[in-house]
Each structure stands twice: as C-alpha cells, then as structure tokens.
Design a protein around this motif. Structure first.
Motif, short mmCIF file in Angstrom:
data_model
loop_
_atom_site.label_atom_id
_atom_site.label_comp_id
_atom_site.label_asym_id
_atom_site.label_seq_id
_atom_site.Cartn_x
_atom_site.Cartn_y
_atom_site.Cartn_z
N LEU A 8 0.77 -1.21 0.06
CA LEU A 8 0.08 -0.08 -0.06
C LEU A 8 0.90 1.23 0.00
CD1 LEU A 8 -2.48 1.51 0.12
CD2 LEU A 8 -2.65 1.06 2.62
N LEU A 20 -9.09 5.04 -3.66
CA LEU A 20 -8.96 3.83 -2.72
C LEU A 20 -9.59 2.66 -3.69
CD1 LEU A 20 -10.79 4.88 0.69
CD2 LEU A 20 -8.42 4.63 -0.15
N SER A 21 -10.49 3.01 -4.46
CA SER A 21 -10.88 1.81 -5.48
C SER A 21 -9.86 1.17 -6.32
CB SER A 21 -12.14 2.25 -6.15
OG SER A 21 -12.07 3.39 -6.95
N ALA A 24 -7.38 -0.81 -4.10
CA ALA A 24 -8.00 -1.86 -3.73
C ALA A 24 -7.91 -2.88 -4.97
CB ALA A 24 -9.43 -1.81 -3.50
N VAL A 29 -7.56 -6.55 -2.88
CA VAL A 29 -8.23 -6.50 -1.62
C VAL A 29 -9.67 -5.72 -1.74
CG1 VAL A 29 -6.25 -7.01 0.01
CG2 VAL A 29 -6.87 -4.48 -0.59
N SER A 30 -10.21 -5.53 -0.74
CA SER A 30 -11.61 -4.58 -0.66
C SER A 30 -11.10 -3.00 -0.60
CB SER A 30 -12.59 -5.13 0.23
OG SER A 30 -12.25 -4.83 1.49
N ARG A 31 -12.12 -2.40 -0.84
CA ARG A 31 -12.03 -1.00 -0.56
C ARG A 31 -11.79 -0.65 0.95
NH1 ARG A 31 -15.94 3.07 -1.78
NH2 ARG A 31 -14.36 4.74 -1.55
N THR A 33 -10.79 -2.66 3.22
CA THR A 33 -9.68 -3.03 3.67
C THR A 33 -8.59 -2.19 3.41
OG1 THR A 33 -10.03 -5.50 3.30
CG2 THR A 33 -7.64 -4.82 3.54
N VAL A 34 -8.26 -1.30 2.53
CA VAL A 34 -7.48 -0.40 2.12
C VAL A 34 -7.89 0.98 3.09
CG1 VAL A 34 -6.76 1.36 0.53
CG2 VAL A 34 -7.39 -1.26 -0.46
N ARG A 35 -9.01 1.29 3.33
CA ARG A 35 -9.29 2.44 4.03
C ARG A 35 -8.89 1.95 5.52
NH1 ARG A 35 -14.82 2.87 3.96
NH2 ARG A 35 -14.55 3.85 1.93
#
Length: 140
Positions: A8, A20-21, A24, A29-31, A33-35
């Motif tokens: 990241l 974020l999308s 991801a 990974v999902s948004r 998770t990144v957030r």
C-alpha cells in the motif's frame, strides 16, 4: 507492518492521490480493507502526511544544490537552528561518515544561491563544507 501495508505504501509513493477503489484493485483487496489499513498507518504515525511533487521546470527556485557540512565540537543543535533560519535551505539531514550534515538548498538564481552559501559560511562551528549543484533528477 505486513506485506500488504508495504505494498500500500509503495502504491501511495507512486501516487498519493490514487482513489481507494484503484488501490484496492491493484492490491487485490476490498476498498474497506484499504481504508482500514490507511487509517491504521496514519494513526500509528507510519504515514505522517501526503505531499505534492512538481515538475522541476515548474519550480520557483530552479537552482538547487546540496552542501555537505563538517562540524567542529558539539554544536550541532545550535548550527541546525541557525541553518533553519536561511530561507534557501529546504532541509537539513544529519548523517554519518566524514560529513555531519547534508543541507538541501533551492534558490531563484545563482546570485541568491551564492548568498545562501555566504550565510552558511558565517556560522561559527562549521569547520568544512562542500557544495554541489544538482543538474538533473534521474529518479524520484
């Protein structure tokens, strides 16, 4: 910090404004998770902020250089405080080896750059210095 955090950070180094999308998708990974990871990195102090990079030809101060400084005695804190007052100085780094400090300078022209060097030379406790102009940046 695990590999996902490191990946990241690597993505953010390329473009800290990446949505974020997109992060991801790139990381698989999902948004959410990144957030969550991004918030954790900011809260823990690993990420302290985001910065802006400009093209070199857009800089207001195109004359750039580094000055390597050797200090005599135990005056580092006093010298750093004096260096921070010189407006052409962008950053001051402590280091090891022959040189004690590395100073990054930026000025509008050679005359202003030379004036900044003159101010550095006046600081008591600097026993030796070497300055190099930066001509081109190959990689950021």
């Amino acid at each position: 910090m695990d590999n996902l955090d490191k990946d990241l950070i690597a993505q953010l180094r390329r473009n800290s404004r990446e949505p974020l999308s997109n992060l991801a998708v790139a990381l698989g990974v999902s948004r959410a998770t990144v957030r969550a990871r991004l918030e954790k990195l900011k809260t823990s102090g690993v990420i302290t902020g985001f910065s802006l990079r400009l093209r070199e030809d857009d800089l207001k101060h195109p004359v750039r250089g580094i000055t390597l400084i050797k200090i005599s005695g135990h005056r580092t804190n006093k010298i750093v405080a004096q260096l921070q007052k010189i407006t052409a100085i962008q950053s001051v780094h402590s280091t090891n080896g022959k040189w004690d400090l590395i100073v990054e300078l930026a000025a509008e022209n050679l005359e202003s750059f030379d004036t900044a060097l003159g101010e550095i030379r006046k600081i008591d406790g600097i026993s030796e210095s070497e300055t190099n102009l930066l001509l081109a940046t190959q990689k950021r």
